[in-house]
Design a protein around this motif. Sequence first.
Motif, PDB file in Angstrom:
ATOM      1  N   SER A 154       4.076  10.531  -6.379  1.00  0.00           N
ATOM      2  CA  SER A 154       3.617  11.439  -7.146  1.00  0.00           C
ATOM      3  C   SER A 154       4.030  11.615  -8.963  1.00  0.00           C
TER       4      SER A 154
ATOM      5  N   GLU B  34       7.957   4.040  -1.726  1.00  0.00           N
ATOM      6  CA  GLU B  34       7.520   5.052  -0.985  1.00  0.00           C
ATOM      7  C   GLU B  34       9.235   5.719  -1.048  1.00  0.00           C
TER       8      GLU B  34
ATOM      9  N   LYS C 211       2.386   5.079  -2.207  1.00  0.00           N
ATOM     10  CA  LYS C 211       1.283   6.228  -3.846  1.00  0.00           C
ATOM     11  C   LYS C 211       2.942   6.809  -3.867  1.00  0.00           C
TER      12      LYS C 211
ATOM     13  N   LYS D 224       0.691  -1.161  -0.557  1.00  0.00           N
ATOM     14  CA  LYS D 224       0.161  -0.018   0.365  1.00  0.00           C
ATOM     15  C   LYS D 224       1.017   0.921   0.035  1.00  0.00           C
TER      16      LYS D 224
ATOM     17  N   GLU E  64      -5.569  -1.806 -12.070  1.00  0.00           N
ATOM     18  CA  GLU E  64      -5.697  -2.722 -10.581  1.00  0.00           C
ATOM     19  C   GLU E  64      -4.664  -3.517 -10.789  1.00  0.00           C
TER      20      GLU E  64
ATOM     21  N   TYR F 131       0.806   2.426  -8.190  1.00  0.00           N
ATOM     22  CA  TYR F 131       1.626   3.530  -7.262  1.00  0.00           C
ATOM     23  C   TYR F 131       0.782   4.393  -8.039  1.00  0.00           C
ATOM     24  N   VAL F 132       0.330   4.773  -8.858  1.00  0.00           N
ATOM     25  CA  VAL F 132       0.864   7.118  -9.265  1.00  0.00           C
ATOM     26  C   VAL F 132      -0.483   6.976  -8.527  1.00  0.00           C
ATOM     27  N   THR F 133      -0.128   8.152  -8.094  1.00  0.00           N
ATOM     28  CA  THR F 133      -1.179   8.730  -7.629  1.00  0.00           C
ATOM     29  C   THR F 133      -2.701   9.254  -8.964  1.00  0.00           C
ATOM     30  N   ASP F 134      -1.921   9.745  -9.510  1.00  0.00           N
ATOM     31  CA  ASP F 134      -2.633  10.458 -10.899  1.00  0.00           C
ATOM     32  C   ASP F 134      -2.002   9.541 -11.949  1.00  0.00           C
ATOM     33  N   ARG F 135      -3.263   8.779 -12.045  1.00  0.00           N
ATOM     34  CA  ARG F 135      -2.841   7.525 -13.193  1.00  0.00           C
ATOM     35  C   ARG F 135      -2.758   7.766 -14.605  1.00  0.00           C
TER      36      ARG F 135
END
Length: 367
Positions: free
Chosen positions: A7, A135, A5, A3, A63, A206-210
């Motif tokens: 940027s 991370e 994330k 889990k 996913e 893992y990228v926040t803005d896919r």
Amino acid sequence: MEKAKISLYQLFVLILLFELGSALLVPLAIDAKQDAWMAILFGMLGGLFLYWVYYRLFYYYPELSPPEYMQQLLGKILGKIISFCYIIFFLLIAARILRDFGEMLLTFAYIETPLFIVNALLMLVIIYAVSKGIEVLARTGELFFVFIYFLAIAGFILIAFSRLIDINNLKPVLEEGIFPVARVVFTQTLSFPFGEVFVFSMILPYVTDRKKAKMTGLFAIALSGINIAITMAINIGILGVDLTLRSPFPLLSTIQSIQVAEFLERLDVFFMISSVICIFFKASIFVYAAVISSAILFKVKKPSSLTYPFGMVILFMSITIASSYAEHIAEGLKFGTRFLSPTFFIFIPLLLLAIAFLKNRKNSSHQ
């Protein structure tokens, strides 16, 4: 998968440091002679297409990780076999990168030190970083990115002031036509370093803005390709084709020749620092991909527990992979960039994308 994330900026930094990695060390595309820089740029264009292929696979299965969507596309048994082959290949590349690092340090400073000791020291740092997760690796990349670029810009300015570049070394352009350049692109630069970005298929989830990850990745690959091409052009401009071909680390030879105002010289220590940083990130990302892929494939609940055994395997492989640095490079050119890398980074992803496209079109027609 863990889990975590990261940027878009962290993705950009990781791809750039990864691409520069060991590509700055070796005489990349020198088989194209003075057109090596052109072969790198054409390889970069191919690399942009390959990243689009990897991103489309991620787009179809946002996913899922590659080991999971390979099983969906190829069936459970074949998907698991190919995923396992990818894990072995990632470990092999990590071992080759570690060998590059060890050979560079032995050539540069630690002539009497055993290769095992040098490689083991970096491997311990990689094991620690990978066990902490993506991370931590991404944040570390942010810290070092500015430092690396500062060194690169400073080095470029010093080379310009030292007036070492002979533009005639880069002439004539396309002396033997476009075919020698194209051959180098398809046998070398397309797979190394640009095709290796396939490993980021494990990191894209893992990228926040896919949605913006596509443009971020393309920009990072383009910038790294331009940087590598400029570096190679400078190497040839200063050393000439023959010296660049014979030098195991041409950029090191280039930086050693810098002399400004008769007092600013011996700047190769900065080259060593930046190379160690870039190699650390490249090897770490391959180890991380191997660890996460294995955890998914074999249902290991705590992926970090795999980092230590994998690290030992990579360390052992890096020592036994070749008896000398010349043999190590020859093996890489003969088998790696011509057979293994195209298979894993070009043909299999293209096949997967074709199957994914047909499956999704079939599903959408039934709805």
